[in-house]
Design a protein around this motif. Structure first.
Motif, short mmCIF file in Angstrom:
data_model
loop_
_atom_site.label_atom_id
_atom_site.label_comp_id
_atom_site.label_asym_id
_atom_site.label_seq_id
_atom_site.Cartn_x
_atom_site.Cartn_y
_atom_site.Cartn_z
N PHE A 65 -0.73 -7.61 4.93
CA PHE A 65 -0.10 -6.33 4.62
C PHE A 65 0.66 -6.56 3.33
N GLU A 66 0.20 -5.97 2.23
CA GLU A 66 0.78 -6.30 0.93
C GLU A 66 0.74 -5.12 -0.02
N ILE A 67 1.51 -5.26 -1.08
CA ILE A 67 1.49 -4.30 -2.18
C ILE A 67 0.80 -4.98 -3.34
N SER A 68 -0.26 -4.35 -3.82
CA SER A 68 -1.03 -4.90 -4.93
C SER A 68 -1.28 -3.79 -5.94
N ASN A 69 -0.84 -4.00 -7.16
CA ASN A 69 -1.00 -3.01 -8.24
C ASN A 69 -0.47 -1.64 -7.84
N ASN A 70 0.70 -1.64 -7.25
CA ASN A 70 1.40 -0.42 -6.83
C ASN A 70 0.63 0.37 -5.76
N HIS A 71 -0.19 -0.32 -4.98
CA HIS A 71 -0.89 0.28 -3.85
C HIS A 71 -0.65 -0.59 -2.62
N VAL A 72 -0.46 0.05 -1.49
CA VAL A 72 -0.29 -0.68 -0.25
C VAL A 72 -1.66 -0.97 0.33
N CYS A 73 -1.90 -2.23 0.66
CA CYS A 73 -3.19 -2.64 1.23
C CYS A 73 -2.96 -3.27 2.59
N PHE A 74 -3.78 -2.89 3.54
CA PHE A 74 -3.75 -3.48 4.87
C PHE A 74 -5.10 -4.12 5.13
N ASP A 75 -5.10 -5.42 5.26
CA ASP A 75 -6.31 -6.19 5.53
C ASP A 75 -7.39 -5.92 4.48
N GLY A 76 -6.97 -5.77 3.22
CA GLY A 76 -7.90 -5.55 2.12
C GLY A 76 -8.31 -4.11 1.90
N HIS A 77 -7.82 -3.18 2.71
CA HIS A 77 -8.15 -1.76 2.57
C HIS A 77 -6.95 -1.02 1.98
N ALA A 78 -7.20 -0.20 0.98
CA ALA A 78 -6.12 0.60 0.39
C ALA A 78 -5.66 1.65 1.40
N CYS A 79 -4.37 1.89 1.45
CA CYS A 79 -3.79 2.80 2.44
C CYS A 79 -3.18 4.03 1.77
N ASP A 80 -3.32 5.15 2.45
CA ASP A 80 -2.56 6.34 2.09
C ASP A 80 -1.27 6.28 2.90
N ILE A 81 -0.17 6.65 2.26
CA ILE A 81 1.13 6.54 2.91
C ILE A 81 1.74 7.93 3.05
N LYS A 82 2.23 8.21 4.24
CA LYS A 82 2.91 9.48 4.48
C LYS A 82 4.16 9.20 5.30
N LEU A 83 5.28 9.72 4.85
CA LEU A 83 6.53 9.56 5.59
C LEU A 83 6.60 10.65 6.64
N GLN A 84 6.66 10.24 7.89
CA GLN A 84 6.79 11.20 8.99
C GLN A 84 8.24 11.66 9.05
N GLY A 85 8.44 12.91 9.30
CA GLY A 85 9.79 13.47 9.33
C GLY A 85 10.64 12.89 10.44
N SER A 86 11.91 12.77 10.16
CA SER A 86 12.86 12.28 11.14
C SER A 86 13.92 13.35 11.35
N ILE A 87 14.25 13.61 12.60
CA ILE A 87 15.26 14.63 12.88
C ILE A 87 16.66 14.04 12.92
N LEU A 88 16.76 12.72 12.90
CA LEU A 88 18.06 12.06 12.95
C LEU A 88 18.58 11.78 11.55
N PRO A 89 19.89 11.75 11.37
CA PRO A 89 20.44 11.48 10.03
C PRO A 89 20.23 10.03 9.61
N PHE A 90 20.33 9.78 8.31
CA PHE A 90 20.21 8.45 7.70
C PHE A 90 18.85 7.81 7.92
N GLY A 91 17.84 8.59 8.22
CA GLY A 91 16.50 8.06 8.39
C GLY A 91 16.31 7.22 9.64
N ILE A 92 17.18 7.39 10.62
CA ILE A 92 17.06 6.64 11.86
C ILE A 92 15.78 7.08 12.57
#
Length: 130
Positions: A65-92
């Motif tokens: 699980f690594e960052i390569s050339n400003n892309h996140v790769c998991f097991d050699g596959h490029a990943c799309d990243i999405k932040l799931q919403g959090s209802i709690l403060p401070f990103g808990i």
């Protein structure tokens, strides 16, 4: 810049059990003097915490699980990243959804909680979003 991302399973495990203990104390406080089902509820909360930790560990065992050339790769596959919403403060309890395609049209998703890594790596992953 190539760099591996390290997950902290000990921290994540402790956070999950702390959440389970908090929920158990809250239920005890709500029921007051009649905690007959408290051991059963505590066992369920603990089982869910163990299941979440083992599932995350199973997904990341023997895989990179690594960052390569400003892309996140998991097991050699490029990943799309999405932040799931959090209802709690401070990103808990925030979660990142990593989506990647493996093989012909086999889309896989991994939900990575904020508690599984340190703050600097969390920010590095979020910086790689498209």
């Amino acid at each position: 810049m190539d760099s591996r991302i390290r997950l902290n399973f000990v921290k994540y495990t402790l956070l999950e059990f702390a959440l389970a203990a908090f929920l158990l104390v809250s239920i005890y406080w709500l029921f007051g003097d009649n905690p007959q089902s408290l051991p059963t509820i505590g066992l369920m909360f603990s089982a869910v915490a163990v299941l979440k930790v083992v599932t995350l560990w199973w997904q990341f065992r023997n895989r990179s699980f690594e960052i390569s050339n400003n892309h996140v790769c998991f097991d050699g596959h490029a990943c799309d990243i999405k932040l799931q919403g959090s209802i709690l403060p401070f990103g808990i309890c925030s979660v990142i959804k990593l989506s990647y395609t493996k093989g012909a049209m086999q889309k896989r998703n991994i939900y990575l909680p904020k508690g599984a890594m340190n703050q600097d790596e969390w920010k590095r992953i979020l910086a790689c979003r498209a």
